[in-house]
Write a protein that holds these residues in place. Sequence first.
Motif, PDB file in Angstrom:
ATOM      1  N   UNK A 151       0.926  -1.182  -0.016  1.00  0.00           N
ATOM      2  CA  UNK A 151      -0.094  -0.149   0.116  1.00  0.00           C
ATOM      3  C   UNK A 151       0.775   1.227   0.171  1.00  0.00           C
ATOM      4  N   UNK A 152       0.535   2.320  -0.716  1.00  0.00           N
ATOM      5  CA  UNK A 152       1.359   3.585  -0.581  1.00  0.00           C
ATOM      6  C   UNK A 152       0.612   4.370   0.597  1.00  0.00           C
ATOM      7  N   UNK A 153       1.452   5.350   0.916  1.00  0.00           N
ATOM      8  CA  UNK A 153       1.263   6.235   1.968  1.00  0.00           C
ATOM      9  C   UNK A 153      -0.111   7.004   1.560  1.00  0.00           C
ATOM     10  N   UNK A 154      -0.318   7.028   0.575  1.00  0.00           N
ATOM     11  CA  UNK A 154      -1.633   7.802  -0.047  1.00  0.00           C
ATOM     12  C   UNK A 154      -3.010   7.113   0.578  1.00  0.00           C
ATOM     13  N   UNK A 155      -2.981   5.843   0.351  1.00  0.00           N
ATOM     14  CA  UNK A 155      -3.834   5.101   0.673  1.00  0.00           C
ATOM     15  C   UNK A 155      -4.509   5.434   2.155  1.00  0.00           C
ATOM     16  N   UNK A 156      -3.544   5.701   2.986  1.00  0.00           N
ATOM     17  CA  UNK A 156      -3.612   6.122   4.469  1.00  0.00           C
ATOM     18  C   UNK A 156      -4.296   7.611   4.625  1.00  0.00           C
ATOM     19  N   UNK A 157      -3.857   8.177   3.472  1.00  0.00           N
ATOM     20  CA  UNK A 157      -3.990   9.632   3.506  1.00  0.00           C
ATOM     21  C   UNK A 157      -5.616   9.661   3.326  1.00  0.00           C
ATOM     22  N   UNK A 167      -8.038  -1.918   5.385  1.00  0.00           N
ATOM     23  CA  UNK A 167      -6.679  -2.278   5.654  1.00  0.00           C
ATOM     24  C   UNK A 167      -6.605  -3.230   6.951  1.00  0.00           C
ATOM     25  N   UNK A 168      -7.357  -2.694   7.801  1.00  0.00           N
ATOM     26  CA  UNK A 168      -7.625  -3.684   9.269  1.00  0.00           C
ATOM     27  C   UNK A 168      -8.165  -4.887   8.647  1.00  0.00           C
ATOM     28  N   UNK A 169      -9.171  -5.091   7.760  1.00  0.00           N
ATOM     29  CA  UNK A 169      -9.525  -6.281   7.300  1.00  0.00           C
ATOM     30  C   UNK A 169      -8.674  -7.236   6.806  1.00  0.00           C
ATOM     31  N   UNK A 170      -8.077  -6.584   5.934  1.00  0.00           N
ATOM     32  CA  UNK A 170      -6.835  -7.580   5.239  1.00  0.00           C
ATOM     33  C   UNK A 170      -5.905  -8.159   6.408  1.00  0.00           C
ATOM     34  N   UNK A 171      -5.629  -7.419   7.295  1.00  0.00           N
ATOM     35  CA  UNK A 171      -4.484  -7.644   8.267  1.00  0.00           C
ATOM     36  C   UNK A 171      -5.326  -8.726   9.234  1.00  0.00           C
ATOM     37  N   UNK A 173      -7.639 -10.884   8.334  1.00  0.00           N
ATOM     38  CA  UNK A 173      -7.497 -12.271   7.606  1.00  0.00           C
ATOM     39  C   UNK A 173      -6.221 -12.785   7.914  1.00  0.00           C
ATOM     40  N   UNK A 174      -5.104 -12.083   8.381  1.00  0.00           N
ATOM     41  CA  UNK A 174      -3.817 -12.974   8.512  1.00  0.00           C
ATOM     42  C   UNK A 174      -2.847 -12.505   7.248  1.00  0.00           C
ATOM     43  N   UNK A 175      -3.223 -11.588   6.449  1.00  0.00           N
ATOM     44  CA  UNK A 175      -2.199 -11.260   5.535  1.00  0.00           C
ATOM     45  C   UNK A 175      -1.337 -10.048   5.851  1.00  0.00           C
ATOM     46  N   UNK A 176      -0.443  -9.919   5.166  1.00  0.00           N
ATOM     47  CA  UNK A 176       0.759  -8.929   5.572  1.00  0.00           C
ATOM     48  C   UNK A 176       0.389  -7.546   4.595  1.00  0.00           C
ATOM     49  N   UNK A 177       0.777  -6.422   5.412  1.00  0.00           N
ATOM     50  CA  UNK A 177       0.698  -5.220   4.765  1.00  0.00           C
ATOM     51  C   UNK A 177       2.020  -4.483   5.039  1.00  0.00           C
ATOM     52  N   UNK A 178       2.453  -4.084   3.679  1.00  0.00           N
ATOM     53  CA  UNK A 178       3.732  -3.431   3.576  1.00  0.00           C
ATOM     54  C   UNK A 178       3.369  -1.923   3.143  1.00  0.00           C
ATOM     55  N   UNK A 179       4.233  -0.912   3.477  1.00  0.00           N
ATOM     56  CA  UNK A 179       4.397   0.468   2.825  1.00  0.00           C
ATOM     57  C   UNK A 179       5.297   0.268   1.661  1.00  0.00           C
ATOM     58  N   UNK A 188       1.153  11.798   7.497  1.00  0.00           N
ATOM     59  CA  UNK A 188       1.053  11.777   8.953  1.00  0.00           C
ATOM     60  C   UNK A 188       1.711  10.203   9.155  1.00  0.00           C
ATOM     61  N   UNK A 189       2.618  10.273  10.042  1.00  0.00           N
ATOM     62  CA  UNK A 189       3.239   8.720  10.299  1.00  0.00           C
ATOM     63  C   UNK A 189       2.431   7.994  11.313  1.00  0.00           C
ATOM     64  N   UNK A 190       1.553   8.379  11.924  1.00  0.00           N
ATOM     65  CA  UNK A 190       0.776   8.057  12.852  1.00  0.00           C
ATOM     66  C   UNK A 190       0.313   6.405  12.505  1.00  0.00           C
ATOM     67  N   UNK A 191      -0.097   6.221  11.200  1.00  0.00           N
ATOM     68  CA  UNK A 191      -0.535   5.088  10.715  1.00  0.00           C
ATOM     69  C   UNK A 191       0.690   4.073  11.126  1.00  0.00           C
ATOM     70  N   UNK A 192       1.732   4.121  11.161  1.00  0.00           N
ATOM     71  CA  UNK A 192       2.748   3.017  11.508  1.00  0.00           C
ATOM     72  C   UNK A 192       2.445   2.384  12.758  1.00  0.00           C
ATOM     73  N   UNK A 193       1.768   3.184  13.690  1.00  0.00           N
ATOM     74  CA  UNK A 193       1.631   2.464  15.093  1.00  0.00           C
ATOM     75  C   UNK A 193       0.286   1.979  15.184  1.00  0.00           C
ATOM     76  N   UNK A 194      -0.761   2.694  14.162  1.00  0.00           N
ATOM     77  CA  UNK A 194      -2.182   2.441  14.162  1.00  0.00           C
ATOM     78  C   UNK A 194      -2.663   1.141  13.590  1.00  0.00           C
TER      79      UNK A 194
END
Length: 282
Positions: A151-157, A167-171, A173-179, A188-194
């Motif tokens: 996913x690119x940062x723009x998706x979170x924006x 994004x939460x739903x895919x996670x 399911x057990x799938x991995x998410x990368x930026x 805003x980098x807060x998505x890295x912890x959320x």
Amino acid sequence: HAKENGRNRAQFFDNEISKNNLFYLKIENGLHEAVTGGQIYIQYQPQFNYQTRTVIGIEALMRWKHPEEGILKPSVFIPIAEETGLITSLGYFLLDIVCKQIAEWQKHITNLPTIAINLSPKQFLEPSLVKHVQQLIEHYEIKPNALEFEITESAFMQETETTLANINGLANLGCRISIDDFGTGYSNLSYLKRFPIHMIKIDKSFIDDIRHDNDDKAIVDAVIRLAEALNITCLAEGVETKEQLEILKGMGCENIQGFLFSKPLHPRLITELIKQHQSADN
Ligand code: C2E
Ligand code: MG
Ligand code: MG
Ligand code: MG
């Protein structure tokens, strides 16, 4: 800086479209046929950890064998697919090919590395995304953690409810998410912890000139420290030379993806490459 890049790219693209209106229409019309007529295919690029000397992941990259234009790179047609809304059906079509390929690989390869798929921000606006992925996982009987979504940062924006739920739903399911393309989105980098982010992929634009550009080097170093502190895997994209690799090694970035290790490959060659590495291990 990144903002400027984005604007330039959009502007450049606008000019291209108006100059090449026929090309735009050709691509738009051709996309329908491309999907049904078997002109779309996927190449796979391995991601390599030079510490453990293993393939840690494989990224699926779409190609279009256009009957007149030859092999088209996604940068040419994805913006058009996004603008016309075709990206949703195209995305599902690709997801199906990749899941089928994973099922095939899982039969022959133990410890298959994670297979990463790019999702465009538009695909996250689709309310049925998670359901669709879940059905594919069940249909092809693949392990959810065999799938990674880039996913690119723009998706979170976008911050729409659907996007965040997807994004939460895919996670979940057990799938991995990368930026993907990290550092180009000025978000805003807060998505890295959320969100449960597995990997940060440092954009190629910071790697290209890392030997001579101290600013790029400082940024890459800071991203590596950030990832370390947050316990997120870090990978450098577009590594082409030994000199770039040495610098990255010096900074403690163990994972690379780039022509230095491998170009995107036909799936058959991926099978061979993984088997080679696994037998070298034992
Ligand atoms: P990306 O996800 O950042 O993918 C990496 C791009 O860098 C790929 O270009 C890859 O071929 C290229 N690359 C990797 N290592 C090197 C290197 O050492 N040197 C150079 N010069 N290039 C390198 P590609 O395949 O043309 O894809 C471009 C972009 O198109 C991707 O960037 C991704 O954003 C998008 N894309 C590709 N496939 C898909 C897809 O199936 N769905 C969606 N939504 N987007 C896709
Ligand atoms: Mg990617
Ligand atoms: Mg990238
Ligand atoms: Mg610079």
